[in-house]
Motif scaffolding. Sequence first.
Motif, PDB file in Angstrom:
ATOM      1  N   ARG A   1      36.604  25.296  45.968  1.00 19.07           N
ATOM      2  CA  ARG A   1      37.508  26.275  46.747  1.00 19.07           C
ATOM      3  C   ARG A   1      37.781  27.547  45.926  1.00 19.07           C
ATOM      4  O   ARG A   1      38.616  28.310  46.308  1.00 19.07           O
ATOM      5  N   LEU A   2      36.697  27.634  44.922  1.00 20.76           N
ATOM      6  CA  LEU A   2      36.815  28.876  44.070  1.00 20.76           C
ATOM      7  C   LEU A   2      35.862  29.892  44.617  1.00 20.76           C
ATOM      8  O   LEU A   2      35.030  29.549  45.459  1.00 20.76           O
ATOM      9  N   ASP A   3      36.302  30.903  44.130  1.00 26.91           N
ATOM     10  CA  ASP A   3      35.292  32.247  44.476  1.00 26.91           C
ATOM     11  C   ASP A   3      34.658  32.884  43.134  1.00 26.91           C
ATOM     12  O   ASP A   3      35.620  33.292  42.248  1.00 26.91           O
ATOM     13  N   GLN A   4      33.382  32.912  43.060  1.00 31.12           N
ATOM     14  CA  GLN A   4      33.126  33.558  41.919  1.00 31.12           C
ATOM     15  C   GLN A   4      33.344  35.096  41.666  1.00 31.12           C
ATOM     16  O   GLN A   4      33.228  35.474  40.528  1.00 31.12           O
TER      17      GLN A   4
ATOM     18  N   LYS B   1      41.686  36.671  41.684  1.00 24.74           N
ATOM     19  CA  LYS B   1      43.096  36.214  42.282  1.00 24.74           C
ATOM     20  C   LYS B   1      43.308  35.084  42.977  1.00 24.74           C
ATOM     21  O   LYS B   1      44.210  34.180  42.956  1.00 24.74           O
ATOM     22  N   ILE B   2      42.038  34.850  43.886  1.00 25.30           N
ATOM     23  CA  ILE B   2      42.151  33.362  44.513  1.00 25.30           C
ATOM     24  C   ILE B   2      42.161  32.103  43.529  1.00 25.30           C
ATOM     25  O   ILE B   2      42.906  31.376  43.855  1.00 25.30           O
ATOM     26  N   ASN B   3      41.195  32.277  42.471  1.00 29.17           N
ATOM     27  CA  ASN B   3      40.860  31.062  41.632  1.00 29.17           C
ATOM     28  C   ASN B   3      42.148  30.945  41.133  1.00 29.17           C
ATOM     29  O   ASN B   3      42.361  29.673  40.990  1.00 29.17           O
ATOM     30  N   LEU B   4      42.876  31.604  40.616  1.00 31.64           N
ATOM     31  CA  LEU B   4      44.168  31.420  39.778  1.00 31.64           C
ATOM     32  C   LEU B   4      45.179  30.867  40.775  1.00 31.64           C
ATOM     33  O   LEU B   4      45.875  30.025  40.467  1.00 31.64           O
ATOM     34  N   SER B   5      45.201  31.111  41.924  1.00 34.09           N
ATOM     35  CA  SER B   5      46.287  30.850  42.872  1.00 34.09           C
ATOM     36  C   SER B   5      45.670  29.076  43.291  1.00 34.09           C
ATOM     37  O   SER B   5      46.433  28.400  43.372  1.00 34.09           O
TER      38      SER B   5
ATOM     39  N   SER C   1      48.225  35.475  39.001  1.00 33.11           N
ATOM     40  CA  SER C   1      47.625  35.750  40.271  1.00 33.11           C
ATOM     41  C   SER C   1      48.522  36.949  41.039  1.00 33.11           C
ATOM     42  O   SER C   1      47.909  37.860  41.524  1.00 33.11           O
ATOM     43  N   ILE C   2      49.863  36.680  41.046  1.00 34.34           N
ATOM     44  CA  ILE C   2      50.587  37.847  41.698  1.00 34.34           C
ATOM     45  C   ILE C   2      50.415  39.091  41.135  1.00 34.34           C
ATOM     46  O   ILE C   2      50.368  40.083  41.676  1.00 34.34           O
ATOM     47  N   ILE C   3      50.226  39.074  39.717  1.00 30.40           N
ATOM     48  CA  ILE C   3      50.003  40.326  38.866  1.00 30.40           C
ATOM     49  C   ILE C   3      48.895  40.904  39.251  1.00 30.40           C
ATOM     50  O   ILE C   3      48.650  42.157  39.740  1.00 30.40           O
ATOM     51  N   TYR C   4      47.808  40.223  39.399  1.00 33.62           N
ATOM     52  CA  TYR C   4      46.582  40.631  39.802  1.00 33.62           C
ATOM     53  C   TYR C   4      46.794  41.369  41.282  1.00 33.62           C
ATOM     54  O   TYR C   4      46.253  42.733  41.655  1.00 33.62           O
ATOM     55  N   TYR C   5      47.256  40.680  42.292  1.00 29.61           N
ATOM     56  CA  TYR C   5      47.624  41.374  43.644  1.00 29.61           C
ATOM     57  C   TYR C   5      48.407  42.530  43.394  1.00 29.61           C
ATOM     58  O   TYR C   5      48.067  43.704  44.032  1.00 29.61           O
ATOM     59  N   LEU C   6      49.462  42.606  42.893  1.00 30.64           N
ATOM     60  CA  LEU C   6      50.287  43.992  42.722  1.00 30.64           C
ATOM     61  C   LEU C   6      49.366  45.043  41.862  1.00 30.64           C
ATOM     62  O   LEU C   6      49.417  46.038  42.535  1.00 30.64           O
ATOM     63  N   ASN C   7      48.794  44.702  41.042  1.00 32.18           N
ATOM     64  CA  ASN C   7      47.957  45.916  40.489  1.00 32.18           C
ATOM     65  C   ASN C   7      46.891  46.424  41.441  1.00 32.18           C
ATOM     66  O   ASN C   7      46.422  47.517  41.345  1.00 32.18           O
ATOM     67  N   ASP C   8      46.395  45.552  42.127  1.00 34.23           N
ATOM     68  CA  ASP C   8      45.519  45.977  43.109  1.00 34.23           C
ATOM     69  C   ASP C   8      46.237  46.643  44.146  1.00 34.23           C
ATOM     70  O   ASP C   8      45.666  47.985  44.655  1.00 34.23           O
ATOM     71  N   ILE C   9      47.092  46.269  44.796  1.00 34.17           N
ATOM     72  CA  ILE C   9      48.129  47.022  45.575  1.00 34.17           C
ATOM     73  C   ILE C   9      48.446  48.409  45.078  1.00 34.17           C
ATOM     74  O   ILE C   9      48.300  49.352  45.892  1.00 34.17           O
ATOM     75  N   LEU C  10      48.665  48.688  43.548  1.00 34.99           N
ATOM     76  CA  LEU C  10      49.217  49.777  43.123  1.00 34.99           C
ATOM     77  C   LEU C  10      47.963  50.499  42.557  1.00 34.99           C
ATOM     78  O   LEU C  10      48.100  51.577  42.022  1.00 34.99           O
ATOM     79  N   ASP C  11      46.678  50.241  42.889  1.00 38.47           N
ATOM     80  CA  ASP C  11      45.589  50.700  42.413  1.00 38.47           C
ATOM     81  C   ASP C  11      45.725  50.799  40.834  1.00 38.47           C
ATOM     82  O   ASP C  11      45.079  51.798  40.310  1.00 38.47           O
TER      83      ASP C  11
ATOM     84  N   ASP D   1      54.275  31.252  48.428  1.00 42.80           N
ATOM     85  CA  ASP D   1      54.929  32.401  49.363  1.00 42.80           C
ATOM     86  C   ASP D   1      54.548  33.859  49.061  1.00 42.80           C
ATOM     87  O   ASP D   1      54.022  34.448  49.582  1.00 42.80           O
ATOM     88  N   LEU D   2      55.200  34.050  47.597  1.00 45.37           N
ATOM     89  CA  LEU D   2      54.879  35.418  47.131  1.00 45.37           C
ATOM     90  C   LEU D   2      53.468  35.861  46.742  1.00 45.37           C
ATOM     91  O   LEU D   2      52.742  36.900  47.240  1.00 45.37           O
ATOM     92  N   SER D   3      52.425  34.834  46.465  1.00 42.13           N
ATOM     93  CA  SER D   3      51.226  34.992  46.533  1.00 42.13           C
ATOM     94  C   SER D   3      50.406  35.186  47.833  1.00 42.13           C
ATOM     95  O   SER D   3      49.688  36.393  47.833  1.00 42.13           O
ATOM     96  N   PHE D   4      50.977  34.411  48.673  1.00 41.38           N
ATOM     97  CA  PHE D   4      50.399  34.878  49.998  1.00 41.38           C
ATOM     98  C   PHE D   4      50.900  36.192  50.515  1.00 41.38           C
ATOM     99  O   PHE D   4      50.232  37.053  51.358  1.00 41.38           O
ATOM    100  N   TYR D   5      52.108  36.490  50.371  1.00 41.25           N
ATOM    101  CA  TYR D   5      52.622  37.754  50.816  1.00 41.25           C
ATOM    102  C   TYR D   5      52.020  38.805  50.291  1.00 41.25           C
ATOM    103  O   TYR D   5      51.456  39.660  51.250  1.00 41.25           O
ATOM    104  N   TYR D   6      51.705  38.960  49.011  1.00 41.97           N
ATOM    105  CA  TYR D   6      51.167  40.202  48.355  1.00 41.97           C
ATOM    106  C   TYR D   6      49.642  40.129  48.747  1.00 41.97           C
ATOM    107  O   TYR D   6      48.779  41.284  48.665  1.00 41.97           O
ATOM    108  N   ALA D   7      49.100  38.992  48.982  1.00 42.15           N
ATOM    109  CA  ALA D   7      47.702  38.876  49.383  1.00 42.15           C
ATOM    110  C   ALA D   7      47.465  39.569  50.678  1.00 42.15           C
ATOM    111  O   ALA D   7      46.436  40.206  51.087  1.00 42.15           O
TER     112      ALA D   7
END
Length: 232
Positions: free
Chosen positions: A21-24, A28-32, A79-89, A212-218
């Motif tokens: 279930r992991l991605d090389q 973000k996905i791996n942490l989740s 994982s959520i911090i990863y997503y937020l940083n990517d969203i905020l560039d 839910d937060l992880s999915f939301y920011y993803a």
Amino acid sequence: MNKFYKENDDNFYLNAILNYRLDQNDEKINLSVMADGFFKASLILIRECIEKDTLNDKDVVIFPMIFCLNHGIELYEKSIIYYLNDILDNKDTYKRGHDIYNLWEDIKKLRNKLDIEELSALGFEENEEYFLEKTKVLEDYLKETTTLNTSTCLVKNKKKLYLKEITSFDFPRYSKNSRGENQFYLKNKNNMFIDLENALTIIENIYSCLKDLSFYYADILEALNERYTEGF
């Protein structure tokens, strides 16, 4: 004796696949995924203890149960911090360490930097009242756990001595902290109880909240990437 890391050739369904279930290429996905596993392990342990209420192992199993809870929180937060940083560039990934309270504070700071109008244009609504209600149980748990595990210590820095509050989250793993002090439950002269049914409700709530937060920011990140792709 057989090797530990080997396939069951007789029954495929008695195999667990470490990297299935992991991605090389996507931490973000791996942490989740790993966070999900630690939460499920915690829930399996606590439900087993509740269903078999005469089980004498409750006072021992409680330690890996809490460790899996805290580590699940930590991985979802990162994982959520990863997503937020990517969203905020942002170029940051996540801060090292295991302080789940500070990681949560980082999430709230990053969330406050989101462009509400941009998210709304993509079909996502940031509602502060709903966010506070959704995360209340998590927030309460983090504050309670931090309070129990924070102590004031004398620290030396550049030949100067000063008092500093230090929080450690290694209490489910070791009976003493990194400074050689007894953990909070050993400092308590009376029995320190944990209501397992109440704990189950809290763990289920925190698990649902962070998942839910992880999915939301993803979903937000995916929508932003799709808009960016469509622009070319």
